[in-house]
Design a protein around this motif. Structure first.
Motif, short mmCIF file in Angstrom:
data_model
loop_
_atom_site.label_atom_id
_atom_site.label_comp_id
_atom_site.label_asym_id
_atom_site.label_seq_id
_atom_site.Cartn_x
_atom_site.Cartn_y
_atom_site.Cartn_z
N ASP A 1 0.84 -1.20 0.00
CA ASP A 1 0.00 0.00 0.00
C ASP A 1 0.88 1.25 0.00
OD1 ASP A 1 -2.12 1.72 0.11
OD2 ASP A 1 -2.59 1.35 2.23
N PHE A 2 1.47 1.54 -1.15
CA PHE A 2 2.37 2.69 -1.26
C PHE A 2 2.35 3.22 -2.69
CE2 PHE A 2 5.01 -0.89 -2.57
CZ PHE A 2 5.75 -0.38 -3.63
N HIS A 3 2.81 4.47 -2.83
CA HIS A 3 3.03 5.04 -4.15
C HIS A 3 4.25 5.95 -4.09
CE1 HIS A 3 1.78 5.68 -8.29
NE2 HIS A 3 2.18 6.95 -8.15
N ILE A 4 5.02 5.94 -5.16
CA ILE A 4 6.26 6.71 -5.25
C ILE A 4 6.15 7.73 -6.37
CG2 ILE A 4 8.75 6.60 -5.72
CD1 ILE A 4 8.69 3.71 -4.64
N ILE A 5 6.45 8.99 -6.04
CA ILE A 5 6.59 10.03 -7.05
C ILE A 5 8.08 10.19 -7.31
CG2 ILE A 5 6.15 12.43 -7.68
CD1 ILE A 5 3.62 10.84 -7.32
N ALA A 6 8.52 9.94 -8.54
CA ALA A 6 9.94 10.03 -8.91
C ALA A 6 10.14 11.23 -9.82
CB ALA A 6 10.38 8.75 -9.61
N THR A 7 11.02 12.15 -9.42
CA THR A 7 11.21 13.38 -10.19
C THR A 7 12.68 13.61 -10.53
OG1 THR A 7 11.56 14.86 -8.27
CG2 THR A 7 9.28 14.39 -8.91
N ASP A 8 12.88 14.32 -11.63
CA ASP A 8 14.22 14.75 -12.01
C ASP A 8 14.09 15.96 -12.93
OD1 ASP A 8 17.17 13.25 -11.84
OD2 ASP A 8 17.00 14.64 -13.52
N VAL A 9 15.13 16.77 -12.96
CA VAL A 9 15.13 17.97 -13.80
C VAL A 9 15.42 17.64 -15.26
CG1 VAL A 9 17.59 18.51 -13.52
CG2 VAL A 9 15.92 20.37 -13.81
N LEU B 1 10.78 17.77 -12.71
CA LEU B 1 10.69 18.78 -11.65
C LEU B 1 12.07 19.31 -11.30
CD1 LEU B 1 8.39 18.80 -8.60
CD2 LEU B 1 10.84 19.05 -8.21
N ASN B 2 12.13 20.61 -11.09
CA ASN B 2 13.35 21.30 -10.67
C ASN B 2 13.20 21.64 -9.19
OD1 ASN B 2 15.50 23.04 -10.26
ND2 ASN B 2 15.05 24.37 -12.00
N LEU B 3 14.14 21.21 -8.36
CA LEU B 3 14.06 21.46 -6.92
C LEU B 3 14.12 22.94 -6.57
CD1 LEU B 3 16.21 18.54 -5.47
CD2 LEU B 3 13.74 18.86 -5.24
N MET B 4 14.54 23.77 -7.50
CA MET B 4 14.54 25.21 -7.26
C MET B 4 13.15 25.83 -7.43
SD MET B 4 17.61 26.07 -6.33
CE MET B 4 17.60 24.49 -5.47
N ASP B 5 12.22 25.07 -8.03
CA ASP B 5 10.86 25.56 -8.22
C ASP B 5 10.01 25.25 -6.99
OD1 ASP B 5 11.57 26.40 -10.74
OD2 ASP B 5 10.79 24.61 -11.75
#
Length: 260
Positions: free
Chosen positions: A126-134, A187-191
């Motif tokens: 019972d989980f979900h992962i959001i994976a982000t990178d610029v 996604l950009n961590l600066m945003d």
């Protein structure tokens, strides 16, 4: 043959810092010059002057491609595995359900897949992962789900065989069922991005080595704004946060929890 002069390197490094928070000091200009040469040789731009012009105009695609050349995407499955063991232990300890995880700067996907496999092997579903990178290019490779055998240097063969199918030339394809646990986003961590739900856990490992103190503070502010109280943040073992960030308290050398 072309050369990159110091004024161009200074201009490009300032664009990189303003956009991504990645600090490149003068001591790294030679390395940056080699990366830019590689970028031009691969046909991304015809010259350094064109690159500068495109960055100056705010060409988002050019910025993304540049990010791929100035950062290192060296990773493998189950890197720093104790973090994944702590993840399972904390979930069991607090009997959590509906677990929401953010893998920031996920590169080509080894980290989020390692987390997903670890949880499934522990019987946690019972989980979900959001994976982000610029970098959209590494996310494209992530989405393909095909990995060379060199990425499995820390993976038990039995685990690899359960979740991957061998292909030609020493490559392996991820089990498509794993993808339903993971969403991939650029996604950009600066945003300053606000997710619709707060995260129980955030992995942001081997990212802060590229930042100076100001960039780290900005990224951490954006990260903690998306964390639940009591949520855990995992950073790389080799990384050091010079001052304890607001709303975070150190649990171990590379683990922090959200205090409020």
């Amino acid at each position: 043959m072309f050369t990159v002069d110091e004024m161009q390197l200074e201009m490009i490094s300032s664009y990189i810092y303003a956009k991504f928070g990645i600090y490149i000091g003068k001591d790294k200009y030679e390395r940056l010059g080699f990366r830019l040469t590689d970028m031009i040789n691969r046909g991304i731009c015809s010259s350094v002057a064109e690159l500068c012009a495109r960055l100056s105009s705010g060409d988002s695609r050019c910025f993304e491609q540049l990010a791929g050349f100035v950062t290192t995407c060296h990773t493998f499955f189950f890197r720093e595995p104790e973090h994944f063991r702590i993840l399972v232990s904390d979930i069991r300890k607090h009997r959590k359900s509906g677990i929401f995880i953010w893998c920031a700067a996920c590169s080509t996907g080894e980290e989020p897949y390692s987390a997903a496999i670890t949880l499934l092997e522990a019987g946690i579903t019972d989980f979900h992962i959001i994976a982000t990178d610029v970098n959209r290019d590494v996310l494209g490779n992530f989405n393909k789900g095909v990995y060379h055998e060199s990425r499995f240097i820390r993976t038990d063969n039995a685990v690899r065989d359960r979740y991957f199918t061998p292909e030609e030339d020493s490559f392996w394809r991820i089990d498509g069922n794993l993808r339903r646990y993971i969403s991939i986003k650029n996604l950009n961590l600066m945003d300053n991005v606000q997710f619709p739900r707060l995260f129980d856990y955030v992995f942001c490992r081997n990212v802060f080595i590229y930042f100076d103190e100001k960039s780290r503070e900005t990224a951490l502010t954006h990260i903690t704004a998306n964390m639940k109280s009591g949520g855990l943040l995992f950073i790389g073992h080799a990384e050091v946060l010079l001052s304890e960030p607001a709303n975070l308290k150190k649990v171990e050398s590379s683990i922090y929890y959200r205090t409020e």
